[in-house]
Write a protein that holds these residues in place. Structure first.
Motif, PDB file in Angstrom:
ATOM      1  N   ARG A   1     -11.056  28.779  31.761  1.00 29.96           N
ATOM      2  CA  ARG A   1     -11.148  28.869  32.745  1.00 29.96           C
ATOM      3  C   ARG A   1     -12.429  30.021  32.934  1.00 29.96           C
ATOM      4  O   ARG A   1     -13.095  29.310  32.982  1.00 29.96           O
ATOM      5  CB  ARG A   1      -9.816  29.444  32.524  1.00 29.96           C
ATOM      6  N   SER A   2     -12.349  31.138  32.959  1.00 29.41           N
ATOM      7  CA  SER A   2     -12.459  32.284  33.684  1.00 29.41           C
ATOM      8  C   SER A   2     -13.347  32.603  32.323  1.00 29.41           C
ATOM      9  O   SER A   2     -14.747  33.782  32.840  1.00 29.41           O
ATOM     10  CB  SER A   2     -12.538  33.556  34.335  1.00 29.41           C
ATOM     11  N   ILE A   3     -13.438  32.337  30.962  1.00 30.67           N
ATOM     12  CA  ILE A   3     -14.904  33.045  30.016  1.00 30.67           C
ATOM     13  C   ILE A   3     -16.170  31.920  29.816  1.00 30.67           C
ATOM     14  O   ILE A   3     -15.057  30.477  29.486  1.00 30.67           O
ATOM     15  CB  ILE A   3     -12.770  32.676  29.071  1.00 30.67           C
ATOM     16  N   LYS A   4     -16.980  32.531  29.570  1.00 30.19           N
ATOM     17  CA  LYS A   4     -17.821  31.545  29.302  1.00 30.19           C
ATOM     18  C   LYS A   4     -17.876  31.652  27.833  1.00 30.19           C
ATOM     19  O   LYS A   4     -17.763  30.549  27.404  1.00 30.19           O
ATOM     20  CB  LYS A   4     -19.146  31.995  29.281  1.00 30.19           C
ATOM     21  N   ASP A   5     -17.627  32.547  27.190  1.00 29.94           N
ATOM     22  CA  ASP A   5     -17.754  32.788  25.694  1.00 29.94           C
ATOM     23  C   ASP A   5     -17.124  33.880  25.531  1.00 29.94           C
ATOM     24  O   ASP A   5     -17.612  35.468  25.814  1.00 29.94           O
ATOM     25  CB  ASP A   5     -19.472  32.624  25.458  1.00 29.94           C
ATOM     26  N   SER A   6     -16.634  34.554  25.023  1.00 36.23           N
ATOM     27  CA  SER A   6     -15.212  35.716  24.360  1.00 36.23           C
ATOM     28  C   SER A   6     -15.693  36.247  23.203  1.00 36.23           C
ATOM     29  O   SER A   6     -15.770  37.665  22.918  1.00 36.23           O
ATOM     30  CB  SER A   6     -13.890  35.504  23.648  1.00 36.23           C
TER      31      SER A   6
ATOM     32  N   ASP B   1      -8.022  24.186  32.871  1.00 32.62           N
ATOM     33  CA  ASP B   1      -8.760  25.029  32.096  1.00 32.62           C
ATOM     34  C   ASP B   1     -10.420  24.807  32.197  1.00 32.62           C
ATOM     35  O   ASP B   1     -10.729  25.636  31.275  1.00 32.62           O
ATOM     36  CB  ASP B   1      -8.644  24.153  30.766  1.00 32.62           C
ATOM     37  N   LEU B   2     -10.921  24.025  32.026  1.00 36.82           N
ATOM     38  CA  LEU B   2     -12.290  24.125  32.561  1.00 36.82           C
ATOM     39  C   LEU B   2     -13.139  24.657  33.298  1.00 36.82           C
ATOM     40  O   LEU B   2     -12.342  25.259  34.562  1.00 36.82           O
ATOM     41  CB  LEU B   2     -13.702  23.035  32.854  1.00 36.82           C
ATOM     42  N   PRO B   3     -13.885  25.694  33.039  1.00 34.90           N
ATOM     43  CA  PRO B   3     -14.250  26.986  34.226  1.00 34.90           C
ATOM     44  C   PRO B   3     -14.455  25.999  35.749  1.00 34.90           C
ATOM     45  O   PRO B   3     -15.251  24.752  35.314  1.00 34.90           O
ATOM     46  CB  PRO B   3     -15.911  27.504  33.407  1.00 34.90           C
TER      47      PRO B   3
ATOM     48  N   ASN C   1      -8.494  29.935   0.875  1.00 34.07           N
ATOM     49  CA  ASN C   1      -7.916  31.278   1.428  1.00 34.07           C
ATOM     50  C   ASN C   1      -8.307  31.052   3.001  1.00 34.07           C
ATOM     51  O   ASN C   1      -7.870  32.627   3.325  1.00 34.07           O
ATOM     52  CB  ASN C   1      -7.953  32.624   0.388  1.00 34.07           C
ATOM     53  N   LEU C   2      -9.105  30.526   3.301  1.00 32.71           N
ATOM     54  CA  LEU C   2     -10.050  31.216   4.546  1.00 32.71           C
ATOM     55  C   LEU C   2     -10.050  29.579   5.437  1.00 32.71           C
ATOM     56  O   LEU C   2     -10.324  28.375   5.227  1.00 32.71           O
ATOM     57  CB  LEU C   2     -10.841  31.585   4.037  1.00 32.71           C
ATOM     58  N   LEU C   3      -9.189  29.852   6.412  1.00 33.66           N
ATOM     59  CA  LEU C   3      -8.957  28.002   7.195  1.00 33.66           C
ATOM     60  C   LEU C   3      -9.609  28.846   8.371  1.00 33.66           C
ATOM     61  O   LEU C   3      -9.412  29.164   8.886  1.00 33.66           O
ATOM     62  CB  LEU C   3      -7.274  27.981   6.864  1.00 33.66           C
ATOM     63  N   TYR C   4     -10.457  27.645   8.570  1.00 32.66           N
ATOM     64  CA  TYR C   4     -11.004  27.189   9.700  1.00 32.66           C
ATOM     65  C   TYR C   4     -10.673  26.098  10.656  1.00 32.66           C
ATOM     66  O   TYR C   4     -10.981  25.149  10.273  1.00 32.66           O
ATOM     67  CB  TYR C   4     -12.669  27.368   9.983  1.00 32.66           C
ATOM     68  N   ILE C   5     -10.057  26.345  11.787  1.00 26.20           N
ATOM     69  CA  ILE C   5      -9.607  25.550  12.936  1.00 26.20           C
ATOM     70  C   ILE C   5     -10.117  25.631  14.214  1.00 26.20           C
ATOM     71  O   ILE C   5     -10.194  26.729  14.365  1.00 26.20           O
ATOM     72  CB  ILE C   5      -8.225  25.043  12.958  1.00 26.20           C
ATOM     73  N   GLU C   6     -10.954  24.733  14.886  1.00 22.47           N
ATOM     74  CA  GLU C   6     -11.327  24.437  16.119  1.00 22.47           C
ATOM     75  C   GLU C   6     -10.188  23.593  17.584  1.00 22.47           C
ATOM     76  O   GLU C   6      -9.941  22.079  16.260  1.00 22.47           O
ATOM     77  CB  GLU C   6     -12.416  24.726  16.649  1.00 22.47           C
ATOM     78  N   ARG C   7     -10.028  24.006  18.503  1.00 22.79           N
ATOM     79  CA  ARG C   7      -8.970  22.796  18.912  1.00 22.79           C
ATOM     80  C   ARG C   7     -10.381  22.059  20.681  1.00 22.79           C
ATOM     81  O   ARG C   7     -10.865  23.143  20.768  1.00 22.79           O
ATOM     82  CB  ARG C   7      -8.597  22.774  19.530  1.00 22.79           C
ATOM     83  N   TYR C   8     -10.652  20.733  20.561  1.00 19.73           N
ATOM     84  CA  TYR C   8     -11.469  20.439  21.860  1.00 19.73           C
ATOM     85  C   TYR C   8     -10.907  19.909  22.643  1.00 19.73           C
ATOM     86  O   TYR C   8      -9.352  20.452  23.299  1.00 19.73           O
ATOM     87  CB  TYR C   8     -12.341  19.093  20.726  1.00 19.73           C
ATOM     88  N   TYR C   9     -11.174  19.556  24.068  1.00 20.27           N
ATOM     89  CA  TYR C   9     -10.312  19.164  25.466  1.00 20.27           C
ATOM     90  C   TYR C   9     -10.099  17.933  25.307  1.00 20.27           C
ATOM     91  O   TYR C   9      -9.429  17.783  25.401  1.00 20.27           O
ATOM     92  CB  TYR C   9     -11.922  19.744  26.462  1.00 20.27           C
TER      93      TYR C   9
ATOM     94  N   ASP D   1     -17.961  25.429  36.340  1.00 19.74           N
ATOM     95  CA  ASP D   1     -19.311  24.259  34.833  1.00 19.74           C
ATOM     96  C   ASP D   1     -18.208  23.347  35.299  1.00 19.74           C
ATOM     97  O   ASP D   1     -18.719  21.707  34.123  1.00 19.74           O
ATOM     98  CB  ASP D   1     -18.886  24.963  34.213  1.00 19.74           C
ATOM     99  N   TYR D   2     -17.422  22.314  36.091  1.00 18.72           N
ATOM    100  CA  TYR D   2     -16.211  21.207  35.810  1.00 18.72           C
ATOM    101  C   TYR D   2     -17.014  20.324  35.503  1.00 18.72           C
ATOM    102  O   TYR D   2     -16.519  20.005  34.324  1.00 18.72           O
ATOM    103  CB  TYR D   2     -14.984  21.213  36.383  1.00 18.72           C
ATOM    104  N   SER D   3     -17.774  19.769  36.539  1.00 22.74           N
ATOM    105  CA  SER D   3     -18.749  18.732  36.968  1.00 22.74           C
ATOM    106  C   SER D   3     -20.366  18.463  35.493  1.00 22.74           C
ATOM    107  O   SER D   3     -19.789  17.962  35.032  1.00 22.74           O
ATOM    108  CB  SER D   3     -19.813  18.978  37.824  1.00 22.74           C
ATOM    109  N   ASP D   4     -20.528  19.469  34.715  1.00 23.59           N
ATOM    110  CA  ASP D   4     -21.218  19.650  33.813  1.00 23.59           C
ATOM    111  C   ASP D   4     -20.581  19.072  33.222  1.00 23.59           C
ATOM    112  O   ASP D   4     -21.084  19.029  31.916  1.00 23.59           O
ATOM    113  CB  ASP D   4     -22.346  20.989  33.782  1.00 23.59           C
ATOM    114  N   LEU D   5     -19.496  19.907  32.350  1.00 21.57           N
ATOM    115  CA  LEU D   5     -18.691  19.632  31.312  1.00 21.57           C
ATOM    116  C   LEU D   5     -17.394  18.407  31.362  1.00 21.57           C
ATOM    117  O   LEU D   5     -17.466  18.035  29.623  1.00 21.57           O
ATOM    118  CB  LEU D   5     -18.182  20.994  31.352  1.00 21.57           C
TER     119      LEU D   5
END
Length: 157
Positions: free
Chosen positions: A12-17, A59-61, A106-114, A64-68
């Motif tokens: 949305r409005s966030i490039k990189d928090s 959800d895409l900015p 004890n440390l878990l990294y999770i990311e979700r893609y579009y 940048d929609y056409s690029d992403l």
């Protein structure tokens, strides 16, 4: 399990928090239209209780929609780190299934893609003993509380 930090990118409005550290009480402060609600919305979409479908048009900015729009399989919008406490039954279950030491899990990294897929890793895991996704799908599925999320998991290397 406790959220330690998260990062929102191209949502949305966030490039990189940048990374947002979380503790028992975390304040997100900013002027109107700064993206506070969008940061929380992206975090919610990591594992929405109901609804929460990814909608590229919303959800895409917008700028940048056409690029992403064609890069969704390579574009995570939410990245998270979770700390799993020593007394959490989940950590015991993970150590039993994987035969790994609790300090590796004890440390878990999770990311979700579009495109809806999830990637995960255990950053403390020793390189010579990589975990197999087939051993962990059921447990990660429980973490995400969704019936089909584990089928969309791949390992981050």
């Amino acid at each position: 399990m406790k959220l330690v930090k998260f990062r929102v990118c191209n949502f949305r409005s966030i490039k990189d928090s940048t990374w947002i550290d979380c503790s028992n009480v975390t304040n997100i402060i900013g002027v109107n239209e700064a993206g506070k609600s969008n940061a929380l919305l992206a975090l919610w979409k990591l594992n929405p209780a109901s609804g929460g479908e990814i909608n590229l048009l919303e959800d895409l900015p917008r700028n940048d929609y056409s690029d992403l729009k064609n890069k969704c399989d390579k574009l995570p919008f939410i990245q998270t780190y979770f700390q799993i406490d020593e007394d959490d039954p989940l950590l015991n279950e993970l150590t039993d299934i994987t035969n790994h030491d609790a300090s590796e899990l004890n440390l878990l990294y999770i990311e979700r893609y579009y495109n809806g897929y999830y990637n995960y890793e255990f950053p403390n895991e020793k390189n010579d003993t990589e975990l197999d996704i087939s051993d962990l799908k059921e447990i990660i599925n429980c973490l995400l509380y969704t019936s089909d999320a584990a089928d969309d998991l791949t390992r981050v290397d």
